[in-house]
Scaffold this active site. Structure first.
Site, PDB file in Angstrom:
ATOM      1  N   ASN A 186       0.801  -1.227   0.000  1.00 14.56           N
ATOM      2  CA  ASN A 186       0.000   0.000   0.000  1.00 14.56           C
ATOM      3  C   ASN A 186       0.837   1.282   0.000  1.00 14.56           C
ATOM      4  OD1 ASN A 186      -2.498   1.685   0.744  1.00 14.56           O
ATOM      5  ND2 ASN A 186      -1.118   2.020   2.482  1.00 14.56           N
ATOM      6  N   TYR A 215       2.546   9.601 -11.429  1.00 16.64           N
ATOM      7  CA  TYR A 215       1.615   8.905 -10.530  1.00 16.64           C
ATOM      8  C   TYR A 215       0.705   7.940 -11.289  1.00 16.64           C
ATOM      9  CZ  TYR A 215      -1.701   7.999  -6.775  1.00 16.64           C
ATOM     10  OH  TYR A 215      -2.509   7.382  -5.853  1.00 16.64           O
ATOM     11  N   LYS A 228       0.665   3.723 -11.357  1.00 14.53           N
ATOM     12  CA  LYS A 228      -0.513   2.919 -11.011  1.00 14.53           C
ATOM     13  C   LYS A 228      -0.945   2.022 -12.179  1.00 14.53           C
ATOM     14  CE  LYS A 228      -0.863   4.349  -6.729  1.00 14.53           C
ATOM     15  NZ  LYS A 228      -0.568   3.454  -5.592  1.00 14.53           N
TER      16      LYS A 228
HETATM   17  P1  NAD Z   1      -0.641   8.658   2.975  1.00 20.45           P
HETATM   18  O1  NAD Z   1       0.308   9.657   2.451  1.00 20.45           O
HETATM   19  O2  NAD Z   1      -1.553   9.013   4.099  1.00 20.45           O
HETATM   20  O3  NAD Z   1       0.115   7.300   3.364  1.00 20.45           O
HETATM   21  C1  NAD Z   1       1.160   6.805   2.586  1.00 20.45           C
HETATM   22  C2  NAD Z   1       1.847   5.670   3.299  1.00 20.45           C
HETATM   23  O4  NAD Z   1       2.931   5.230   2.477  1.00 20.45           O
HETATM   24  C3  NAD Z   1       2.446   6.095   4.635  1.00 20.45           C
HETATM   25  O5  NAD Z   1       2.244   5.069   5.582  1.00 20.45           O
HETATM   26  C4  NAD Z   1       3.947   6.233   4.344  1.00 20.45           C
HETATM   27  O6  NAD Z   1       4.765   5.894   5.430  1.00 20.45           O
HETATM   28  C5  NAD Z   1       4.136   5.222   3.219  1.00 20.45           C
HETATM   29  N1  NAD Z   1       5.281   5.603   2.385  1.00 20.45           N
HETATM   30  C6  NAD Z   1       5.377   6.684   1.580  1.00 20.45           C
HETATM   31  N2  NAD Z   1       6.611   6.733   1.031  1.00 20.45           N
HETATM   32  C7  NAD Z   1       7.285   5.649   1.498  1.00 20.45           C
HETATM   33  C8  NAD Z   1       8.600   5.156   1.309  1.00 20.45           C
HETATM   34  N3  NAD Z   1       9.483   5.769   0.524  1.00 20.45           N
HETATM   35  N4  NAD Z   1       8.960   4.017   1.969  1.00 20.45           N
HETATM   36  C9  NAD Z   1       8.093   3.388   2.769  1.00 20.45           C
HETATM   37  N5  NAD Z   1       6.829   3.808   2.987  1.00 20.45           N
HETATM   38  C10 NAD Z   1       6.445   4.939   2.362  1.00 20.45           C
HETATM   39  O7  NAD Z   1      -1.480   8.246   1.688  1.00 20.45           O
HETATM   40  P2  NAD Z   1      -2.759   7.330   1.446  1.00 20.45           P
HETATM   41  O8  NAD Z   1      -3.741   8.186   0.760  1.00 20.45           O
HETATM   42  O9  NAD Z   1      -3.146   6.547   2.635  1.00 20.45           O
HETATM   43  O10 NAD Z   1      -2.122   6.377   0.327  1.00 20.45           O
HETATM   44  C11 NAD Z   1      -1.989   4.987   0.460  1.00 20.45           C
HETATM   45  C12 NAD Z   1      -2.042   4.382  -0.920  1.00 20.45           C
HETATM   46  O11 NAD Z   1      -3.308   4.701  -1.520  1.00 20.45           O
HETATM   47  C13 NAD Z   1      -0.979   4.903  -1.883  1.00 20.45           C
HETATM   48  O12 NAD Z   1      -0.480   3.822  -2.652  1.00 20.45           O
HETATM   49  C14 NAD Z   1      -1.755   5.859  -2.769  1.00 20.45           C
HETATM   50  O13 NAD Z   1      -1.178   5.995  -4.053  1.00 20.45           O
HETATM   51  C15 NAD Z   1      -3.100   5.187  -2.818  1.00 20.45           C
HETATM   52  N6  NAD Z   1      -4.221   6.027  -3.215  1.00 20.45           N
HETATM   53  C16 NAD Z   1      -4.604   7.087  -2.450  1.00 20.45           C
HETATM   54  C17 NAD Z   1      -5.673   7.851  -2.873  1.00 20.45           C
HETATM   55  C18 NAD Z   1      -6.149   9.033  -2.086  1.00 20.45           C
HETATM   56  O14 NAD Z   1      -6.961   9.800  -2.625  1.00 20.45           O
HETATM   57  N7  NAD Z   1      -5.716   9.209  -0.840  1.00 20.45           N
HETATM   58  C19 NAD Z   1      -6.348   7.541  -4.050  1.00 20.45           C
HETATM   59  C20 NAD Z   1      -5.933   6.459  -4.791  1.00 20.45           C
HETATM   60  C21 NAD Z   1      -4.873   5.699  -4.357  1.00 20.45           C
END
Ligand code: NAD
Length: 245
Positions: free
Chosen positions: A88, A153, A157
């Protein structure tokens, strides 16, 4: 739904990953979360302890295969196996191409794609040994139609979907299912960091009339991780209020 399952969740310290840790634990799984730093991992574990959720945490460098392999070996020696992996961890981008450096593009591919490859590669041998396993990846609705800026991005994906569909075929003979969840805009720090001018018009186009909550996404992971999804593999499950259409 996940009684006594051992689950590793990367990016488990906040947002979607943290909520997935909670939902998996509430459903009986033993969860090991990964984060990028010791400090944030320890903070997440403290917050979980306040909710009476016992979890473990590690902060391996996800770009370093040897470090990941060592961490996975430690987890297996402590828990015996890993049943579920949720890849994730992720970062986003929103700059136009001429303002995006090759290094920034490479970094997003490293965190969103190479890290997923590395952790999966380290976990698969143990799953093969037990003839079962579930691998779940966080994709995004932008993996379906792209986005108007920050090309790294959506490109990353689309690659996540490619890994998911291909590994589903490669690993099905070993009883390992591989699926992804493609969230729409979800209420986490990642979205809080994006400009309001970018998010507000997007929300107006969502047929269900709201952005997603982390629990909406965590529940989809729960379903796909459970026996209820035993005949589902190679799928990209959209959880986006129909925003993609
Ligand atoms: P967030 O920024 O709240 O959390 C991201 C997580 O990834 C954190 O726990 C962080 O520690 C970890 N992370 C980031 N860079 C890292 C690295 N270099 N090494 C290890 N860990 C790392 O974001 P989120 O919204 O919870 O995102 C989680 C996933 O969901 C991601 O893959 C994101 O692309 C995806 N996503 C999010 C959304 C949204 O709208 N929030 C939409 C679609 C997909």
């Amino acid at each position: 739904m996940l009684k006594d399952k051992i689950a590793v969740i990367t990016g488990g310290t906040r947002g979607i990953g943290f909520e997935t840790v909670k939902v998996f634990a509430e459903n009986g799984a033993k969860v090991i979360l990964f984060g990028s730093r010791q400090q944030t991992v320890e903070k997440a574990l403290r917050e979980l302890a306040e909710l009476e959720i016992q979890a473990d945490g590690y902060w391996p460098d996800l770009s370093d295969y040897a470090e990941i392999e060592e961490t996975i070996a430690k987890i297996i020696s402590q828990y015996g196996k890993i049943d579920i992996l949720v890849n994730n961890a992720g970062i986003s981008a929103n700059q136009p191409i001429e303002k995006t450096s090759a290094e920034e593009f490479a970094k997003i591919m490293a965190v969103n794609v190479e890290a997923m490859f590395n952790v999966t590669k380290a976990v698969v041998p143990g799953m093969k040994k037990h003839d079962e396993g579930v691998i779940l990846n966080t994709s995004s609705m932008v993996s379906i139609y792209g986005q108007p800026a920050g090309v790294g991005y959506p490109a990353s994906k689309f690659a996540v979907n490619g890994l998911t569909k291909s590994l589903a075929r490669e690993l099905a003979p070993f009883g390992i299912r591989v699926n992804a969840v493609a969230p729409g805009i979800t209420n986490t720090d990642m979205v809080a960091s994006l400009p309001k001018e970018m998010i507000d018009p997007l929300i107006k186009t969502i047929p269900l009339g709201r952005i997603g909550e982390p629990r909406d996404i965590a529940n989809a992971f729960l379903f796909l991780a459970s026996e209820m999804a035993s005949y589902i593999t190679g799928d990209i499950l959209s959880v986006d209020g129909a925003a993609r259409s």
